[in-house]
Design an enzyme around this catalytic site. Structure first.
Site, PDB file in Angstrom:
ATOM      1  N   CYS A   1       7.046  -1.413   8.614  1.00  0.00           N
ATOM      2  CA  CYS A   1       7.298  -0.906   7.260  1.00  0.00           C
ATOM      3  C   CYS A   1       8.127   0.377   7.327  1.00  0.00           C
ATOM      4  CB  CYS A   1       5.977  -0.648   6.557  1.00  0.00           C
ATOM      5  SG  CYS A   1       4.901   0.349   7.559  1.00  0.00           S
TER       6      CYS A   1
ATOM      7  N   GLU B   1      -2.982   7.770   5.490  1.00  0.00           N
ATOM      8  CA  GLU B   1      -3.831   7.352   6.616  1.00  0.00           C
ATOM      9  C   GLU B   1      -3.486   8.240   7.794  1.00  0.00           C
ATOM     10  OE1 GLU B   1      -3.106   3.085   6.990  1.00  0.00           O
ATOM     11  OE2 GLU B   1      -4.879   2.765   5.741  1.00  0.00           O
TER      12      GLU B   1
ATOM     13  N   ASN C   1       1.828  -7.161  11.582  1.00  0.00           N
ATOM     14  CA  ASN C   1       2.864  -6.554  12.420  1.00  0.00           C
ATOM     15  C   ASN C   1       2.315  -5.571  13.456  1.00  0.00           C
ATOM     16  OD1 ASN C   1       2.273  -4.752  10.398  1.00  0.00           O
ATOM     17  ND2 ASN C   1       4.378  -4.118  10.059  1.00  0.00           N
TER      18      ASN C   1
ATOM     19  N   GLU D   1      -0.891   1.052   1.560  1.00  0.00           N
ATOM     20  CA  GLU D   1       0.253   1.294   2.446  1.00  0.00           C
ATOM     21  C   GLU D   1       1.153   0.077   2.285  1.00  0.00           C
ATOM     22  OE1 GLU D   1       0.723   4.038   3.957  1.00  0.00           O
ATOM     23  OE2 GLU D   1      -1.260   4.935   3.835  1.00  0.00           O
TER      24      GLU D   1
HETATM   25  P1  NAD Z   1       1.336  -9.483   2.914  1.00  0.00           P
HETATM   26  O1  NAD Z   1       1.190  -8.595   1.758  1.00  0.00           O
HETATM   27  O2  NAD Z   1       1.786 -10.873   2.686  1.00  0.00           O
HETATM   28  O3  NAD Z   1      -0.051  -9.638   3.673  1.00  0.00           O
HETATM   29  C1  NAD Z   1      -0.820  -8.521   4.060  1.00  0.00           C
HETATM   30  C2  NAD Z   1      -2.254  -8.941   4.083  1.00  0.00           C
HETATM   31  O4  NAD Z   1      -2.656  -9.319   2.765  1.00  0.00           O
HETATM   32  C3  NAD Z   1      -2.574 -10.137   4.986  1.00  0.00           C
HETATM   33  O5  NAD Z   1      -3.844  -9.930   5.563  1.00  0.00           O
HETATM   34  C4  NAD Z   1      -2.625 -11.280   4.011  1.00  0.00           C
HETATM   35  O6  NAD Z   1      -3.448 -12.338   4.434  1.00  0.00           O
HETATM   36  C5  NAD Z   1      -3.227 -10.617   2.793  1.00  0.00           C
HETATM   37  N1  NAD Z   1      -2.915 -11.254   1.518  1.00  0.00           N
HETATM   38  C6  NAD Z   1      -1.811 -11.971   1.173  1.00  0.00           C
HETATM   39  N2  NAD Z   1      -1.890 -12.351  -0.116  1.00  0.00           N
HETATM   40  C7  NAD Z   1      -3.059 -11.863  -0.596  1.00  0.00           C
HETATM   41  C8  NAD Z   1      -3.695 -11.917  -1.875  1.00  0.00           C
HETATM   42  N3  NAD Z   1      -3.146 -12.531  -2.911  1.00  0.00           N
HETATM   43  N4  NAD Z   1      -4.895 -11.298  -2.020  1.00  0.00           N
HETATM   44  C9  NAD Z   1      -5.454 -10.643  -0.965  1.00  0.00           C
HETATM   45  N5  NAD Z   1      -4.897 -10.571   0.252  1.00  0.00           N
HETATM   46  C10 NAD Z   1      -3.713 -11.167   0.440  1.00  0.00           C
HETATM   47  O7  NAD Z   1       2.244  -8.731   3.944  1.00  0.00           O
HETATM   48  P2  NAD Z   1       2.631  -9.167   5.427  1.00  0.00           P
HETATM   49  O8  NAD Z   1       3.700 -10.168   5.349  1.00  0.00           O
HETATM   50  O9  NAD Z   1       1.417  -9.523   6.215  1.00  0.00           O
HETATM   51  O10 NAD Z   1       3.138  -7.776   6.004  1.00  0.00           O
HETATM   52  C11 NAD Z   1       4.402  -7.314   5.746  1.00  0.00           C
HETATM   53  C12 NAD Z   1       4.378  -6.253   4.676  1.00  0.00           C
HETATM   54  O11 NAD Z   1       3.467  -5.210   5.014  1.00  0.00           O
HETATM   55  C13 NAD Z   1       5.711  -5.573   4.532  1.00  0.00           C
HETATM   56  O12 NAD Z   1       6.051  -5.432   3.184  1.00  0.00           O
HETATM   57  C14 NAD Z   1       5.484  -4.206   5.161  1.00  0.00           C
HETATM   58  O13 NAD Z   1       6.319  -3.200   4.701  1.00  0.00           O
HETATM   59  C15 NAD Z   1       4.070  -3.951   4.851  1.00  0.00           C
HETATM   60  N6  NAD Z   1       3.518  -2.997   5.786  1.00  0.00           N
HETATM   61  C16 NAD Z   1       3.268  -1.743   5.332  1.00  0.00           C
HETATM   62  C17 NAD Z   1       2.758  -0.801   6.189  1.00  0.00           C
HETATM   63  C18 NAD Z   1       2.478   0.580   5.698  1.00  0.00           C
HETATM   64  O14 NAD Z   1       1.727   1.281   6.330  1.00  0.00           O
HETATM   65  N7  NAD Z   1       3.033   1.024   4.602  1.00  0.00           N
HETATM   66  C19 NAD Z   1       2.479  -1.126   7.514  1.00  0.00           C
HETATM   67  C20 NAD Z   1       2.741  -2.424   7.946  1.00  0.00           C
HETATM   68  C21 NAD Z   1       3.260  -3.347   7.052  1.00  0.00           C
END
Ligand code: NAD
Length: 485
Positions: A292, A466, A159, A258
């Site tokens: 998020c 962070e 995102n 995060e």
């Molecule tokens: P996601 O958890 O599906 O993916 C995040 C990352 O993890 C990607 O690089 C993905 O390839 C990787 N990933 C997925 N499955 C994995 C596994 N089993 N093992 C290791 N890596 C894996 O999330 P998303 O759809 O990419 O992003 C959306 C989510 O991120 C939302 O829940 C959002 O709230 C959160 N987010 C949080 C913050 C924060 O700072 N708190 C910021 C941005 C997004």
């Protein structure tokens, strides 16, 4: 479009390991799509677990020398990288818009925000401090020093393709850690271009690797099971974050998480309504709602609810939806078909439970993954949208009568990342800010992220911070040295 294709031809698509762009050991690549059209933008090298070990060998080999590099030298590399990013604003903005979909103005905003983490942590690199004190019982001296934790793995989401990386890379490099970044498979190009910028800024080979992959779990599993890796820093969903915390237990690696959010946005009866509507637009619609920190539940005092709803609905209905690279666009597509369908399911579930659609309410036909900006009212508590993160341009509005009720509703979630409220009463501002169970609280403002402030959540939203002066601590271990004299 030919300008865009010419530019894309200059963006690196190999794995970035040991200071060079390289192919994957097992060969292979995967496509990166333009979410505004569904067309393939580029084919990117697909890292296998073996490539992860190559990157870890290189990060491990570079660790001691990078840790011993004078803080001023580390600082200057980060500062130079910030300058190059600013010089290349238009390249990075276009690339983020192409692979992630957000409107160009928002991509420029992310460039500034994301680059600022490199400048901020270039300044922190030279201010990492310990202490020296007398033992209270007079038996000796206590020396406390800070040391880099060692090679880190950063896993980032799609995102904010730049900022979620720089928020980790900046403090890690400032602290003297080497880092392997695994960007989201949806948006790896921005991170690959950033690696080139850091190299141009003088970052030595091996200090940073970038590994795009279609096999995230296999790749991260390989790295986390190796005890040379000393830290996992992750931004993404709570589901994946908790898996990573579990895996990190075997070698007791440090973690920073995060994770997801379910931000409340409260409008009290004494709020400045113009400011609250502006704030709601920013908190809800920034990044197409794919943040998020996005307002997920809007709680509005019943005495101003009709007025607020009418004003917000008019603003949201007027938003121009389109490809992010068209100048008239206010809001771009969602990242992919899966995300668009997940948002559509949440809205359909709410409507089936009795919610009323004030505007929008459905995906937009045609190429690309667009969803009409939406306002929902009369949303029952039983609807999934009340509990789950929407990650799309949908604003559900709920009513309340008392401050206690608003606080209870806001805290009624497993998450605790961002929260927002509008009031002109100072006592209430302090009271509510204390009562909200969230890592971050916006008072009379809809955007709270700031590289100089600690970003992080409580409850299921994460561990650690962070940004701010806190950000670099996540990459430092404390050493105590006992002296007798
Ligand atoms: P996601 O958890 O599906 O993916 C995040 C990352 O993890 C990607 O690089 C993905 O390839 C990787 N990933 C997925 N499955 C994995 C596994 N089993 N093992 C290791 N890596 C894996 O999330 P998303 O759809 O990419 O992003 C959306 C989510 O991120 C939302 O829940 C959002 O709230 C959160 N987010 C949080 C913050 C924060 O700072 N708190 C910021 C941005 C997004």
């Amino acid at each position: 479009m030919s300008d865009i294709n010419n530019f894309l031809a200059t963006v690196p698509t190999g794995l970035w390991i040991d200071g060079t762009s390289t192919t994957a050991l097992e060969g292979g690549s995967f496509p990166v799509y333009n979410p505004a059209t569904g067309a393939v933008l580029a084919e990117v090298a697909d890292a296998a677990p073996k490539d992860a070990l190559r990157a870890l060998d290189s990060a491990h080999a570079a660790q001691a020398e990078w840790a011993a590099t004078p803080p001023r030298a580390r600082s200057e590399i980060l500062h130079r990288a910030w300058e190059i990013l600013i010089e290349r604003t238009e390249d990075f903005a276009l690339l983020m818009t192409l692979e992630m979909g957000k409107a160009l103005g928002e991509s420029r905003g992310e460039l500034n925000y994301g680059a600022e983490f490199l400048r901020w942590f270039s300044e922190e690199a030279v201010r990492i401090q310990g202490r020296y004190t007398d033992a209270p019982n007079g038996t000796g001296r206590i020396l406390v020093t800070k040391e880099p934790v060692g090679p880190c793995l950063a896993i980032t989401p799609w995102n904010f393709p730049l900022a979620m990386g720089t928020r980790k890379i900046g403090p890690a490099l400032a602290a003297g850690c080497t880092m392997i970044v695994k960007p989201s498979e949806d948006t790896p190009l921005t991170m690959l271009l950033l690696a080139q910028v850091l190299a141009d800024a003088g970052l030595p080979a091996g200090v940073l690797s970038v590994l795009p992959t279609s096999r995230s779990a296999a790749l991260s599993g390989e790295l986390i099971s190796d005890q040379r890796l000393r830290k996992v820093t992750f931004t993404g969903s709570t589901r994946v974050g908790s898996v990573l915390i579990g895996q990190s237990a075997a070698h007791v690696q440090r973690t920073s998480m995060e994770l997801g959010g379910n931000a409340p946005f409260i409008v009290f009866d004494d709020a400045d309504l113009d400011a609250a509507v502006d704030g709601a637009m920013a908190a809800k619609m920034r990044n197409g709602g794919e943040a998020c920190t996005a307002a997920n539940r809007l709680f509005v005092h019943n005495s101003v609810r009709a007025e607020f709803t009418a004003r917000l609905t008019a603003r949201i209905a007027a938003m121009k939806v389109g490809p992010g690279y068209e100048t008239s666009t206010d809001i771009g597509p969602l990242i992919n078909a899966k995300q668009r369908d997940a948002v559509a399911d949440l809205v359909a579930d709410a409507v089936a439970a009795g919610a009323r659609v004030e505007t929008g309410g459905a995906p937009i036909d045609g190429p690309g993954f667009f969803f009409a900006p939406t306002v929902l009212t009369d949303v029952p508590d039983s609807a999934r949208i009340t509990r789950e993160e929407i990650f799309g341009p949908v604003a559900p509005i709920y009513g309340f009568d008392t401050e206690e009720e608003a606080i209870a509703l806001a805290n009624n979630t497993e998450y605790g990342l961002a929260s927002y409220f509008y009031t002109q009463n100072l006592d209430r501002a302090f009271r509510v800010a204390r009562a909200l169970q969230a890592g971050m609280v916006g008072v009379n403002r809809g955007v709270i992220s700031d590289p100089a402030a600690p970003f992080g959540g409580v409850k299921a939203s994460g561990l650690g911070s962070e940004g701010g002066t806190e950000g670099v601590e996540e990459y430092l271990s404390t050493k105590y040295v006992a002296f007798t004299q």
